[in-house]
Structures are given as structure tokens and as C-alpha cells.
Design an enzyme around this catalytic site. Structure first.
Site, PDB file in Angstrom:
ATOM      1  N   ASN A   1     -27.653 -53.890 -18.611  1.00 56.18           N
ATOM      2  CA  ASN A   1     -27.016 -53.416 -17.389  1.00 56.18           C
ATOM      3  C   ASN A   1     -27.736 -54.073 -16.213  1.00 56.18           C
ATOM      4  O   ASN A   1     -28.915 -54.444 -16.319  1.00 56.18           O
ATOM      5  CB  ASN A   1     -27.131 -51.898 -17.284  1.00 56.18           C
TER       6      ASN A   1
ATOM      7  N   ARG B   1     -22.855 -52.582 -18.493  1.00 57.39           N
ATOM      8  CA  ARG B   1     -22.538 -53.137 -19.806  1.00 57.39           C
ATOM      9  C   ARG B   1     -21.607 -52.178 -20.551  1.00 57.39           C
ATOM     10  O   ARG B   1     -21.825 -50.974 -20.560  1.00 57.39           O
ATOM     11  CB  ARG B   1     -23.847 -53.305 -20.593  1.00 57.39           C
TER      12      ARG B   1
ATOM     13  N   ASN C   1     -18.714 -46.410 -24.528  1.00 54.65           N
ATOM     14  CA  ASN C   1     -18.275 -47.028 -23.288  1.00 54.65           C
ATOM     15  C   ASN C   1     -16.763 -47.201 -23.328  1.00 54.65           C
ATOM     16  O   ASN C   1     -16.131 -47.112 -24.389  1.00 54.65           O
ATOM     17  CB  ASN C   1     -18.949 -48.388 -23.100  1.00 54.65           C
TER      18      ASN C   1
ATOM     19  N   CYS D   1     -24.464 -44.911 -11.986  1.00 62.91           N
ATOM     20  CA  CYS D   1     -25.030 -45.060 -13.326  1.00 62.91           C
ATOM     21  C   CYS D   1     -26.344 -44.291 -13.342  1.00 62.91           C
ATOM     22  O   CYS D   1     -27.286 -44.646 -12.628  1.00 62.91           O
ATOM     23  CB  CYS D   1     -25.252 -46.527 -13.665  1.00 62.91           C
ATOM     24  N   GLY D   2     -26.414 -43.249 -14.152  1.00 58.58           N
ATOM     25  CA  GLY D   2     -27.596 -42.390 -14.149  1.00 58.58           C
ATOM     26  C   GLY D   2     -28.845 -43.068 -14.659  1.00 58.58           C
ATOM     27  O   GLY D   2     -29.916 -42.991 -14.035  1.00 58.58           O
ATOM     28  N   THR D   3     -28.738 -43.758 -15.802  1.00 62.10           N
ATOM     29  CA  THR D   3     -29.916 -44.455 -16.323  1.00 62.10           C
ATOM     30  C   THR D   3     -30.290 -45.633 -15.424  1.00 62.10           C
ATOM     31  O   THR D   3     -31.463 -45.992 -15.317  1.00 62.10           O
ATOM     32  CB  THR D   3     -29.668 -44.952 -17.758  1.00 62.10           C
TER      33      THR D   3
ATOM     34  N   CYS E   1     -26.576 -42.317 -21.876  1.00 63.70           N
ATOM     35  CA  CYS E   1     -25.898 -42.425 -20.585  1.00 63.70           C
ATOM     36  C   CYS E   1     -26.331 -41.230 -19.749  1.00 63.70           C
ATOM     37  O   CYS E   1     -26.088 -40.082 -20.133  1.00 63.70           O
ATOM     38  CB  CYS E   1     -24.381 -42.436 -20.776  1.00 63.70           C
ATOM     39  N   GLY E   2     -26.975 -41.501 -18.628  1.00 65.48           N
ATOM     40  CA  GLY E   2     -27.521 -40.418 -17.808  1.00 65.48           C
ATOM     41  C   GLY E   2     -26.467 -39.500 -17.237  1.00 65.48           C
ATOM     42  O   GLY E   2     -26.517 -38.275 -17.403  1.00 65.48           O
ATOM     43  N   ASN E   3     -25.486 -40.069 -16.537  1.00 65.04           N
ATOM     44  CA  ASN E   3     -24.447 -39.226 -15.947  1.00 65.04           C
ATOM     45  C   ASN E   3     -23.535 -38.638 -17.019  1.00 65.04           C
ATOM     46  O   ASN E   3     -23.052 -37.514 -16.888  1.00 65.04           O
ATOM     47  CB  ASN E   3     -23.635 -40.036 -14.932  1.00 65.04           C
TER      48      ASN E   3
ATOM     49  N   ASN F   1     -19.138 -41.378 -11.853  1.00 73.88           N
ATOM     50  CA  ASN F   1     -19.036 -41.792 -13.249  1.00 73.88           C
ATOM     51  C   ASN F   1     -18.166 -40.776 -13.978  1.00 73.88           C
ATOM     52  O   ASN F   1     -18.523 -39.597 -14.047  1.00 73.88           O
ATOM     53  CB  ASN F   1     -20.412 -41.798 -13.906  1.00 73.88           C
TER      54      ASN F   1
END
Length: 279
Positions: free
Chosen positions: A187, A206, A72, A215-217, A81-83, A11
Site C-alpha cells: 500500500n 493494494r 479487498n 485506510c486505517g492501517t 484492515c484497520g477500518n 472506507n
């Protein structure tokens, strides 16, 4: 305008220190909308190329290290956003904005993070997940069963037998825009169990509107749902992303504390030229 590009598990994000408000001043002086600015910077081949853009800003609460605005690649705003958060933390650590223990403000709430290995590895404590439910959908003439949970942003998770045979972009887009998830959409994650403490994942994001390398989350949502449904039995859970890198997810039984951990790479630093926004 100086920027940095960082990536976590594939990411990638453009990060700009906007504590002095230079981005907002540039937008006003150039009569450019923030969404157009983000789209041009994040565009592959004709811009820097990234899954998203992060503005590091002064915190509202001085007890926190910084605040962020996250976009985004299509210019839309995401709550979390996790990452991206792990990349923002490494940037803040290396720029002297924060130390090895970090607190920063997002639309999803205050996020805590921990830096190790000189910034090359970051663990973030995400906000408490919510809205977990089982979902049955009619999509393209077929029934798809899965689970929904919000790990800072909404995620739908479906178990599949062979993750390589899934048309992630086509099916992911249909689910992302399904009426059950409107108006904001969701997502979409497809998972395959590998061992008692590991899963593979592919994600349609998304706002990026295609499959991303990680995707972290989404990894966090998938790990939690896999554990809740008894698909895996041991924690922490290793989530193997499309990039091949592994994210580590850990949480307590009540989901009061949820952690996402993985490597972060600072790819390069550069300068945006005005010419990019004139074409």
C-alpha cells in the site's frame, strides 16, 4: 442473503454473518468462486459497492468472539484492515456476537477492540508493527525516499510538501508494483504535516487498486513513521483522511501497543438477490 454495509472514515465494507456457513453453501450450490462473489458484491453501480467484504465466522479459539475472512474489492485476501476491523466490531456488537470488549481472529493475529458511544466509535489494538526500514526508489525517472512498515499489511509512506498536488493513483500504482515490494506489493501513503500532533494523508490501496477515502492501517503506519522521524512530536496523533474525518492513533515508544480509533457508521442493511450473480 442478508448483509450490512458499514463505513469508517469513508472506507466502506459489506459485512455478512457467515457463522452458519451460508455463503459457502451458496457458492457451492451456485458454482461461484469466492473472488467472483466478492467482486460482484463490491462493484460500484452494478453491485452494492464497497472497498471490501467481510465474512464474520465462528472463532477457532472459543476464548475469542469471532473470526473473520477479509477480502479487498478485487477479491484478493488481506491479512488485516484497520477500518474494516472497526466496522466488523460494530456489526458484531450490534448483532449480539460480542460485547463492548472484543477479541477476534485475523490472518495477522488476534485483534482486541473496544466499543463506545453505543457502537458508533470503535478503538482497535492492532498487531505489533514490524519490518520498519528506510527506502529509496527509482520511479518514473525520479528518486522517491520514504519508509516502509507492516502494520498488519505492508505500507510505504512518503512525506510531500503539498498533498493536493500528488497524482495518487498514477504514482501510487507505480510504487505499489515496484520490484522492491514484490511479490505481494505494498500500500502507498503520502503524508503532509499539519501540526505537532496531526498529519494529512492520501492512500493508494493494494487490492482496491485506487485511492480510497481512508485506510486505517495506512493511517497507523503514517503516524508511527511521522513520529519516528520527528515530523510530529506529540501523541496521540490525529490523521486527517481524504474523507475529512479524523482517525486517532496512539502507541507506546516500543510499539508493543498500537491503537487505532475513529467513528463507524452503519449505513444500511439489505438482501443480496441471486440475480446479481447470474449476470
Amino acid at each position: 442473503m442478508r448483509f450490512s454495509k458499514l463505513q469508517g472514515s469513508g472506507n466502506d465494507f459489506v459485512v455478512i454473518d457467515n457463522r452458519d456457513g451460508k455463503v459457502d453453501e451458496f457458492l457451492k450450490a451456485s458454482n461461484i468462486d469466492i473472488k467472483d462473489f466478492v467482486r460482484k458484491v463490491c462493484a460500484f453501480h452494478i453491485g452494492v459497492g464497497a472497498d471490501g467484504l467481510i465474512l464474520i465466522e465462528e472463532p477457532k479459539d472459543k476464548g475469542n468472539d469471532f473470526s473473520w475472512r477479509f477480502f479487498n474489492s478485487d477479491g484478493s485476501v488481506a491479512e488485516m484492515c484497520g477500518n474494516g476491523s472497526r466496522c466488523a466490531v460494530r456489526f458484531a456488537f450490534e448483532e449480539g456476537i460480542a460485547g463492548e470488549k472484543v477479541r477476534f481472529e485475523t490472518l495477522a493475529g488476534v485483534i482486541q477492540a473496544f466499543v463506545s458511544h453505543g457502537g458508533k466509535r470503535v478503538k482497535v489494538q492492532l498487531t505489533q508493527p514490524k519490518d520498519y526500514r528506510e527506502v529509496r526508489l527509482e520511479v518514473d525517472g525520479q528518486r522517491i525516499e520514504g519508509s516502509f512498515i507492516n502494520t498488519g499489511v505492508p505500507h510505504f509512506v512518503a512525506l510531500v510538501e503539498d498533498i493536493e498536488k500528488i497524482d495518487v493513483v498514477r504514482l501510487g500504482r507505480l510504487i505499489r508494483f515496484h520490484p522492491d515490494f514484490q511479490p505481494k506489493g505494498t500500500n502507498v501513503n503520502f503524508i503532509q504535516v499539519k501540526t505537532s500532533d496531526s498529519i494529512r494523508i492520501r492512500t493508494y490501496e493494494r487490492g482496491v487498486e485506487t485511492e480510497t477515502l481512508a485506510c486505517g492501517t495506512g493511517a497507523t503506519a503514517s503516524a508511527i513513521i511521522a513520529y519516528k522521524k520527528g515530523l510530529v512530536s506529540s501523541k496521540p496523533i490525529s490523521v486527517i483522511t481524504r474523507s475529512g474525518e479524523v482517525l486517532t492513533i496512539d502507541f507506546d515508544e516500543q510499539l508493543n501497543e498500537v491503537f487505532l480509533e475513529g467513528g463507524v457508521v452503519r449505513v444500511f442493511d439489505g438482501f443480496l438477490r441471486r440475480e446479481l450473480f447470474e449476470c
